[in-house]
Design an enzyme around this catalytic site. Structure first.
Site, PDB file in Angstrom:
ATOM      1  CD  GLU A 142      28.123  37.305  34.191  1.00  0.00           C
ATOM      2  OE1 GLU A 142      28.160  37.113  34.777  1.00  0.00           O
ATOM      3  OE2 GLU A 142      27.218  38.913  33.270  1.00  0.00           O
ATOM      4  CB  SER A 149      30.573  35.283  34.701  1.00  0.00           C
ATOM      5  OG  SER A 149      29.602  35.415  35.779  1.00  0.00           O
ATOM      6  CE1 TYR A 181      29.641  30.913  38.703  1.00  0.00           C
ATOM      7  CE2 TYR A 181      30.846  31.776  36.100  1.00  0.00           C
ATOM      8  CZ  TYR A 181      29.793  32.191  37.508  1.00  0.00           C
ATOM      9  OH  TYR A 181      30.336  33.522  37.914  1.00  0.00           O
ATOM     10  NE  ARG A 193      32.856  37.503  44.026  1.00  0.00           N
ATOM     11  CZ  ARG A 193      32.265  37.644  42.565  1.00  0.00           C
ATOM     12  NH1 ARG A 193      30.932  36.747  43.243  1.00  0.00           N
ATOM     13  NH2 ARG A 193      32.833  38.150  42.159  1.00  0.00           N
ATOM     14  CG  ASP A 246      35.273  39.952  42.582  1.00  0.00           C
ATOM     15  OD1 ASP A 246      35.155  38.984  43.563  1.00  0.00           O
ATOM     16  OD2 ASP A 246      34.754  39.935  41.541  1.00  0.00           O
ATOM     17  CD  GLU A 282      34.947  43.159  38.443  1.00  0.00           C
ATOM     18  OE1 GLU A 282      33.777  42.594  37.972  1.00  0.00           O
ATOM     19  OE2 GLU A 282      36.056  42.453  37.635  1.00  0.00           O
ATOM     20  CG  ASN A 284      30.301  40.881  41.395  1.00  0.00           C
ATOM     21  OD1 ASN A 284      30.124  40.541  40.244  1.00  0.00           O
ATOM     22  ND2 ASN A 284      31.898  41.104  41.757  1.00  0.00           N
ATOM     23  N   GLY A 304      27.272  35.246  42.648  1.00  0.00           N
ATOM     24  CA  GLY A 304      26.682  34.036  41.696  1.00  0.00           C
ATOM     25  C   GLY A 304      26.774  33.239  43.298  1.00  0.00           C
TER      26      GLY A 304
END
Length: 342
Positions: free
Chosen positions: A37, A173, A242, A281, A283, A296, A298, A302
């Protein structure tokens, strides 16, 4: 528990809690690294640096290479902000080095990062905290081969049913992630997954509204930002995430107030139970029965132009420069943690 900030945050002309330096804080952003990433991290780092500079923060951006430690020793920044995605950036190792250098770290510390980085462990912690999470199994590549792939895959289908989601046990990602609807497609999904991680997580697929719920802590405890709804034309994979055009985002999500509250509460619970700091963050999937499912989390979300954390912040009414400066100020005001250099 409120799921959105009560106010958009201070204006740039107002003093921020933690701005005790008598000058603009110096922040060293870490971006790049050697993970899959890397490119996303470079883009995230540039965006954060631009926003911080617009808010009057002195910023330097550094790659994770042989020049990093001499640069940090020479610069002696007030704060180090790892905007690193993937291994080393989110598994706690770089964060360990920052603390060993005696420097302040913005965000989650190394120990909690290691827990959050492992999806099976994070799901287990979240479940113990009362969150729903899809049933799953983990398979190291060596065990998968030793026991016989065909037999193991038959057992997975018998236990979890179809569809299932196959993903690396560590990573982000959506690299190596596959939604498998037919049993014949499962071997290919496993091979792709093992190209990114030596351990695969296979979980029962949950249908519903796909959501990202970001959390910030500006010194008064974690607060959830408005959730972002993700509607993808096809799989929500790396390319879709992205490259603009393949995904439609709704920020805030098209949810009823009680659903927004439930999603925000789940994200804050995940943040607290995993010991995260600063920002995160989570999900999630909101199913047809209104149940929120944790997928999950983070610790370094991003920050690109299509990323979910900035969209959530702007939906809450924040100016990104102001928010990021507030995160810096809150980190400077907090009691320092970690090891000091000998």
């Amino acid at each position: 528990m409120s799921s959105t900030p009560s106010v958009p945050g201070p204006s740039l002309s107002e003093p921020l809690v933690g701005d005790r330096l008598g000058r603009a804080p110096r922040v060293a952003l870490l971006a790049g690294g050697l993970s899959h990433e890397r490119d996303v991290s470079m883009r995230s780092g540039r965006r954060v640096a631009e926003a911080l500079r617009s808010a009057g923060v002195e910023v330097s951006v550094h790659d994770v290479d042989a020049d990093l430690l001499p640069a940090l020793a020479d610069l002696q920044p007030d704060l180090v902000w790892p905007v690193l995605h993937g291994a080393s950036g989110e598994d706690g190792s770089v964060r360990d080095i920052v603390q060993l250098s005696g420097l302040r770290l913005l965000g989650t510390g190394p120990r909690a990062s290691r827990v959050a980085w492992s999806k099976p462990i994070a799901k287990t912690v979240a479940a113990r905290a009362g969150l729903e999470t899809p049933e799953f199994v983990t398979l190291p590549q060596t065990l998968f081969r030793e026991l016989g792939a065909s037999a193991v895959l038959r057992m997975i289908v018998a236990r979890l049913g179809l569809p299932v989601v196959v993903k690396p046990s560590r990573g982000g990602s959506a690299l190596g992630v596959s939604l498998v609807r037919e049993a014949d497609d499962l071997p290919r999904a496993m091979v792709e997954c093992f190209s990114y991680s030596d351990t695969a997580l296979v979980e029962r697929a949950v249908t519903g509204t796909e959501l990202a719920a970001s959390v910030v802590d500006l010194g008064e405890g974690p607060v959830a930002l408005p959730p972002v709804e993700i509607v993808a034309d096809g799989p929500y994979d790396y390319d879709a995430r992205y490259n603009p055009g393949r995904v439609e985002y709704f920020a805030p999500a098209r949810l009823r107030p009680e659903q927004v509250e439930a999603v925000g509460a789940a994200a804050v619970t995940a943040h607290r139970s995993l010991g995260l700091m600063g920002l995160s963050r989570t999900d999630l999937i909101l199913d047809e029965d209104g149940v929120v499912h944790f997928l999950e989390v983070n610790v370094a979300p991003g920050m690109t132009e299509t990323s979910l954390f900035p969209q959530a912040a702007e939906a809450a009414g924040y100016n990104l420069g102001t928010l990021y400066r507030s995160l810096v100020a809150a980190s400077l005001a907090a009691e320092p943690a970690g090891l000091r250099p000998v």
